[in-house]
Structures are given as structure tokens and as C-alpha cells.
Design an enzyme around this catalytic site. Sequence first.
Site, PDB file in Angstrom:
ATOM      1  N   LYS A 164      47.749  28.191  30.948  1.00 55.26           N
ATOM      2  CA  LYS A 164      47.653  29.641  30.822  1.00 55.26           C
ATOM      3  C   LYS A 164      48.607  30.081  29.715  1.00 55.26           C
ATOM      4  O   LYS A 164      49.818  29.938  29.847  1.00 55.26           O
ATOM      5  CB  LYS A 164      48.008  30.301  32.147  1.00 55.26           C
ATOM      6  CG  LYS A 164      47.783  31.811  32.170  1.00 55.26           C
ATOM      7  CD  LYS A 164      47.968  32.345  33.586  1.00 55.26           C
ATOM      8  CE  LYS A 164      47.608  33.827  33.679  1.00 55.26           C
ATOM      9  NZ  LYS A 164      47.731  34.332  35.064  1.00 55.26           N
TER      10      LYS A 164
ATOM     11  N   ASP B 242      48.172  41.556  44.144  1.00 55.42           N
ATOM     12  CA  ASP B 242      46.927  41.650  43.372  1.00 55.42           C
ATOM     13  C   ASP B 242      45.875  40.729  43.988  1.00 55.42           C
ATOM     14  O   ASP B 242      45.181  39.992  43.296  1.00 55.42           O
ATOM     15  CB  ASP B 242      47.175  41.274  41.910  1.00 55.42           C
ATOM     16  CG  ASP B 242      46.045  41.767  40.993  1.00 55.42           C
ATOM     17  OD1 ASP B 242      45.251  42.614  41.441  1.00 55.42           O
ATOM     18  OD2 ASP B 242      45.961  41.292  39.849  1.00 55.42           O
TER      19      ASP B 242
ATOM     20  N   ALA C  32      46.548  37.006  29.260  1.00 57.67           N
ATOM     21  CA  ALA C  32      46.621  35.582  28.940  1.00 57.67           C
ATOM     22  C   ALA C  32      45.228  34.980  28.833  1.00 57.67           C
ATOM     23  O   ALA C  32      44.237  35.545  29.300  1.00 57.67           O
ATOM     24  CB  ALA C  32      47.436  34.842  30.002  1.00 57.67           C
TER      25      ALA C  32
ATOM     26  N   GLY D 280      42.052  36.711  30.637  1.00 58.80           N
ATOM     27  CA  GLY D 280      42.544  37.818  31.435  1.00 58.80           C
ATOM     28  C   GLY D 280      43.126  38.912  30.559  1.00 58.80           C
ATOM     29  O   GLY D 280      43.016  38.874  29.324  1.00 58.80           O
ATOM     30  N   GLY D 281      43.753  39.876  31.217  1.00 62.34           N
ATOM     31  CA  GLY D 281      44.308  40.992  30.467  1.00 62.34           C
ATOM     32  C   GLY D 281      45.453  40.598  29.560  1.00 62.34           C
ATOM     33  O   GLY D 281      45.592  41.124  28.458  1.00 62.34           O
TER      34      GLY D 281
END
Length: 676
Positions: free
Chosen positions: A42, A136, A25, A22-23
Site C-alpha cells: 500500500k 471505518d 493510497a 483508495g482516497g
Amino acid sequence: MDKYIGKRLDGRYEIIEVIGVGGMAVVYKARDVLDDRIVAVKVLKSEFLGNEEFRRRFKNECKAIAVLSHPNIIKVYDVNFGGNIEYIVMEYVDGITLKEYIEQQGVVKWKEAVHFTTQILKALQHAHDKGIVHRDIKPQNIMLLQDGTIKVMDFGIARFSRNTSHTVNTDRAIGSVHYISPEQASGDVTDERSDIYSVGVMLYEMLTGKLPFEADTAVSVAIMQLQSTPRMPREINETIPEGLEEITMHAMQKDPQKRYQSAAEMLRDIEEFKRNPSIRFEYKYFVDDNPTRIVKSIDRVRATDSYTALDEPEEDGEEDDKKKKKHSAIPLLAGIAFGVVLFTVAFVIAVMWWMGVFTGQDGDLIEVPKVIGMTMEEAKLQYPDFAFEIKNTLYNTAPKDQIIEQDPSEGSKVEKGAAVKVVVSLGPKENVVPDIVGKDWKTAKATLDGAKIQYEVQEREDEETAEGYVIQTSPAVGETVKEGQTILVYVSLGPSQIPVTVPNVIGISEANAKRLLEEKGFTVGESVQVDSDRPINEVLSCDPKVDSTVTKGTKVTLTISNGKAPTKQATVTVNLPKTSTPVYLKVYVDGVENRDLRTNEIIPSQRPQYDFTLEGTGTSTITVRISTNPDSGFADYAIYTVNYDSHTVKLTQQNEFKDPNANSSKPESSSKPHDD
């Protein structure tokens, strides 16, 4: 290769592979060696360890999920903050994202879309009841399992909706631009209704295969979220039922007040639609009750940077430069004039309002605030100009002590000190999940209906449970659930009938064999340990045999080595001397006397042979000593070499026996080797 793969975090989480990036992690598949289970870890990217904003969001995600417990929300098992690594250990979900599924299907069948949306809304209602707004919601943050179960994840930008501070950083919109609500796009205050808008966009995408707004840049999409009207879903896919189209578009209303006010409210419409797919709700979409009326030239100035004379007739031939400038200047000047007029009017209205013109001679009327969602203590503290009274208390899905109704309503004009009567939630009623595991579904259903517990049935194959019987529940039997909370009931389809081939596990360790068999869908029984010179716990054989075809779920029994070579036997026959004098024998194995083989008195003339059996491995040297006195005088009489593996005994040396009662006594010249 990733630096964490093959490493063990805090001596517990053994990193296996990367399963998502992800952005901020990276998500890894890992094995929890203490609890012996597969988990997802994560890990915050190392470049963000010094960034307080990213660390705050990372901790916020953990804080948000930690207070949640719902079958449609990813569970958190462990966290680690501080030092050179920060990570969250979560439930491992073997599935794909809803976005991947939409891309695979193109257009999702409306019944599936409703099934997925129902689960998402139930997860969000649970989060909203806990005071958490996700902010989100998008198909990339929704996991889809093979059995159709939905799991909501990634609460990285979630916030607690009842925080006393509602300040939002307005220099950037928070969330994913294709799914964010108009209030997020404009940097305004967000609440539970922002998540509802995002659910509506996802439902729109599933039903049509398209996003409601698409453009070349994120900024353009954000502006469209604020200003543009999407195409009606049935214009794209005419097979969508009208009632479902209405639900979708009602969730996507730009004004939060015209949207569904809660996930529960949207769920109610979906349940009505499921009962009657031909239903129509008669909602109005994107209707401006007070349309702005501005002259066209002003509209054009506001809508575009370069003016085009759309209302002027086209002229033949070349246009005069003066005329072009004149055409351009008129609307510009009109726009400036109109802006000045608007500013003047707004200023006058503000002054009049301040002077109390609109609120009466003395300006003594004040507006009733919205207190729904607050506690009595919060309402009294924040709005001391009102007298709050509890009108009633009710069991409700809202958290205990939260205000769920108010009278007068928000926006009403009352005198200072006026009473505002409220209804306060007693919280959801709680029930205990009854013991229905192992019971047939008909009996289990009657039990759940009698307890007024809502449930959702999910069927799956199970090797240990007969078809039609309950395997388990989530939450588990004996746990408490709130009124309105839906539990999952897993009902068996019976053992799997899928044919599978037994993999080759011979020669590998028992642990690796079990792991391989379980991954292939087998169950592994208790291993059988046998003597073998192979390494300890090495698999020697299995039942059913390697490469045999059986049904999935078949039990496999492993035969493993104990690391000890099996002993074998060999029998030694000693030919005694020809004498009537009593003799005594001792037997030595590799130089050590075996006292169990020491004999009592033997008279050779009556018993010409002495036999004994030995156990062992490999080879041994056997020495037989003889004497006429049981306490002394023993001398070597015969020496043998014994091979246990081949069961052979070979006489390698025979000595003369001296009989004290005869002048001479010769033993047999030789003894033949004896094979057992």
C-alpha cells in the site's frame, strides 16, 4: 502505465500490478524476492507526501495493525516512512470485497450473513481489547476469501480508545457516511460502540440488499443517520428470522447506551440465535422514552424552510397576499417566542444548578464518572475526588489491569471523597495451541475441547493430507492464545479431483515452468538434469507430458538441460605395415598427444591392426605416428578425420613406413574408412 509497475521497492518488493485504488493510497500486488512470497504493498499517493494529515493517517494505520494479531485481520509485514515514498507491506489476500459480494448476490442468505458478521465481530473484539477503534467499518474494507474467511483491513482512521485526549474534529464527520454511527456524523466522541453500529448497518445491507439510509447527497445521509428511523428489515425481506432482525436493529440504536456495549455482547446474542433461530430477544427499537411535545406550527418551522399550512383548511380560489403573509408570520413569531422561553428557562436552571439548588443545600454531592475501561492509575489520576478500591479481580477478555465493573455506577450522586469499588481484569487466560496437525478431526476435536480452546473449522482440499485430517492451525501449534480467542483449524477434504491440462512448458526456463505449473494447481517435483546443448536450465520435457489431462495437484517432474552437449564415441582402426620388425605408436588428437593411447611394442606380422576408441563432439583430426624405437624416431604414419555425431572415421593421409630391417617395406596402399 503506473510508474511503479515493474520496479523494485528498496531492492525487495517487485511491483506486479495495481489491485486497488483508495482516497489516499494505491495498493499493488508484489513479490517479496527475499522471502519468495506474494504480498500487497500500500503506497501513499505522491500528491499527499507533503500533507501531514494524510501522512499521519497512513502511519496511524500501520501503528494500529502492528499491535493486532488475529486470523480475521490483515497482517502487516513491513513499513517504510520518509523519503520520496511511504508504503506498508501487508498480507496478500486473493479474494473480493464484501461490498462486491453483496452487489453480486443482491441479498445475502441469512446464514452466510451471520457467518461473515461473526468473523467481523471477533476481529473487532480483538482490536477493541487492544484499545483500537476502527471507525471505518464498511463492506469495502472487508475482504472475502474463496473459503468464506473474512479479513478486516484499512485501519487508516482508527484511533486508540484509551488515549488521554478524546478531542474530535467536529467540522467534518470521519468515516463513510452510509455506515457511520450517529455520534460520528455529529462529530461527537466515538468508542467501540461506533464500530458496532457500522456492523449493524452492514448486516442490514446483507439481509435486505439495501442500505438503511440513502439520499442524493452525503450531508442528507448523515442527517438521516442522526434523525431518521430505518425500515424494519423484515418489511423488505420477510424471510429474515425475527431474532436476527432484533440483533440487527439493536446494533443500530442511535443512542450508544442502548446499543450492544461490545462486540462480545453482540456475539453472545448471535450464538444464542445460531443455537435457536426461532429465538426472540424482545428488544425495543427507536423508542423515545421522553418524546418532545411541541405545538405543530413550531415543528413545521423546525422541520422545513418554507411553511405549508398543513393544519389549515384549503381555501377555494386565489388566496389573499395578506392572508399568506399572516399565515407565514404566525408560526415564525411563535417559534421565536418559544426559543426565547427555552433560553430563559435554560439560563435559570443553569444558575440554580451552579448555586447548588439541585444538589442539596451545600452542593456537596458529585456525579460518579465512568471508569470502566480505565486502569486504576488512570482513574485515580483523572478523578482525584474519589477513593478507588479494588473489590475483586477476574480473568476477563479485557486487557490486564483494566477496570471492568464499578460500584456505584456511572452517573450516581455521592459525596466528595466517597469510595468507588471496582473489579479489575487479570486479562484473558492463556492456553497453548496443542499439536493436532496430522491427526484425524475426531481426535483433534477431543484435544481442543479438553483444553477448552474455542475453534472454528474450515475445510479445504490438500494434496498432501488425507481427508478428515488436520492440515494446520492458525495461530500455529505451540503458540499461546487467550481465553475466548477462537483459533482456525484447517481440515483436509483430500486431494483435488478437478481435471486440468498440463501446460506447454517446453523451451522455457525451469523457474518460469515451475511458476506456471503452480499457478495451474500442480505440484512440482525435483527436476532431472541431463546433458544437452540447449541453454542451461531450459526445460526439455516433462512428466506427465504436455497437454495430457490429469487431476489438480498432480506432481510434475521436469527434465532440464545442464548446458553441456553429450559426448559421442568413434572407433579408429589403424592398418599396420606388413613387417616383422617391432613398432611403437603414438596418437595425437587435434595436435595434442593422448598418452593413454601410446602403445607398447607391437609386431605387425602378428597383429596387423591397432584399434582405439575416442569420445567427443563435432569433428577431430587424429594423427598416428610410428617408430621402431620407443624413445625417438617417430614419424607421421596415418591421419584421420573423425565425426563424432555421425560416428564416421575417414583416412585422409597414409605415409610410407621405412623398415630398418628390410630393403623396402610398403604399407598398404590405403585403409578404408571405418564406421562404428
